[in-house]
Design a protein around this motif. Structure first.
Motif, PDB file in Angstrom:
ATOM      1  N   LEU A   1       1.029  -1.246   0.103  1.00 40.38           N
ATOM      2  CA  LEU A   1       0.137  -0.023   0.162  1.00 40.38           C
ATOM      3  C   LEU A   1       1.009   1.279  -0.201  1.00 40.38           C
ATOM      4  O   LEU A   1       1.985   1.105   0.525  1.00 40.38           O
ATOM      5  CB  LEU A   1      -1.029   0.048   1.314  1.00 40.38           C
ATOM      6  CG  LEU A   1      -2.036  -0.927   1.310  1.00 40.38           C
ATOM      7  CD1 LEU A   1      -2.793  -0.934   2.657  1.00 40.38           C
ATOM      8  CD2 LEU A   1      -2.853  -0.708   0.239  1.00 40.38           C
TER       9      LEU A   1
ATOM     10  N   ILE B   1      -9.757  -0.138   1.229  1.00 45.31           N
ATOM     11  CA  ILE B   1      -8.759   0.404   0.581  1.00 45.31           C
ATOM     12  C   ILE B   1      -8.808  -0.155  -0.820  1.00 45.31           C
ATOM     13  O   ILE B   1      -8.977   0.760  -1.832  1.00 45.31           O
ATOM     14  CB  ILE B   1      -7.660   0.496   1.155  1.00 45.31           C
ATOM     15  CG1 ILE B   1      -7.444   1.581   2.610  1.00 45.31           C
ATOM     16  CG2 ILE B   1      -6.295   0.928   0.201  1.00 45.31           C
ATOM     17  CD1 ILE B   1      -6.261   1.117   3.359  1.00 45.31           C
TER      18      ILE B   1
ATOM     19  N   ASP C   1      -2.671   5.503   1.423  1.00 44.05           N
ATOM     20  CA  ASP C   1      -3.403   4.423   1.693  1.00 44.05           C
ATOM     21  C   ASP C   1      -3.338   4.045   3.130  1.00 44.05           C
ATOM     22  O   ASP C   1      -4.276   3.502   3.990  1.00 44.05           O
ATOM     23  CB  ASP C   1      -3.436   3.180   0.810  1.00 44.05           C
ATOM     24  CG  ASP C   1      -4.005   3.566  -0.600  1.00 44.05           C
ATOM     25  OD1 ASP C   1      -4.857   4.319  -0.618  1.00 44.05           O
ATOM     26  OD2 ASP C   1      -3.635   2.765  -1.554  1.00 44.05           O
TER      27      ASP C   1
END
Length: 195
Positions: free
Chosen positions: A28, A156, A32
């Motif tokens: 990520l 996410i 994020d």
């Protein structure tokens, strides 16, 4: 089961849960891992920071084995909930570094002390505890926050799984259709009387 077996078993589960939580950051972006995706602002890096601080306290101060480094977001002048998010001055490496330090300190405490070692939790009003009690307490807290991280990670990028996306989740060929089926079932109860 002996105390030694029980202690090692709890320690093993603790290691697995901490790997699961940290694994939610994998692949990520900085954005994020910091994104607040629920009204309370819960975010992945904040969860890691929080559990690091909690771990340092429970396996440090409680057993008169103070954590060797400075802990962010604690003290009388700390902003409320400052332990639940990373500031602009705290990098991902800072937080994951704190994570590794806190767990190394916890591991050393767990390995050094007997299962019935006494401690005292100041923030519970100096309640006497044992290492057994703290192992169970921190394991419960860690798993609770790992569950939060599961949901945040799914929000996410749709990633699901225990330690890493997809590692233990049955693949549903069409997740949107599956979700719609569940929504339809839930709607069938909309008119039901609330307790």
């Amino acid at each position: 089961m002996t105390d030694l077996d029980t202690k090692e078993n709890l320690h093993r589960y603790l290691r697995g849960a901490r790997e699961a939580l940290l694994g939610k950051l994998d692949d990520l972006s900085e954005y994020d891992v910091r994104r607040p995706l629920v009204p309370t602002g819960t975010n992945l890096l904040g969860l890691v920071k929080h559990v690091s601080i909690v771990t340092a306290g429970y396996f440090g101060e409680v057993f008169d084995r103070p954590f060797p480094g400075a802990l962010p977001a604690v003290g009388e002048f700390a902003e409320p909930n400052a332990d639940m998010w990373a500031t602009a001055d705290e990098s991902r490496d800072d937080i994951t570094g704190l994570w590794h330090q806190a767990w190394a300190h916890a591991d050393a405490t767990i390995e050094a002390l007997p299962f019935d070692a006494p401690g005292s939790v100041r923030w519970w009003g100096d309640v006497p505890v044992t290492l057994h009690h703290i192992l169970v307490h921190v394991l419960a807290e860690l798993n609770r926050h790992a569950g939060h991280a599961d949901i945040v990670r799914e929000l996410i990028d749709g990633g699901t799984g225990w330690r890493h996306p997809g590692d233990n989740v049955r693949d549903v060929a069409d997740w949107p259709a599956h979700r719609e089926r569940l929504e339809s079932t839930a709607r069938s109860f909309e008119s039901a009387t609330r307790p």
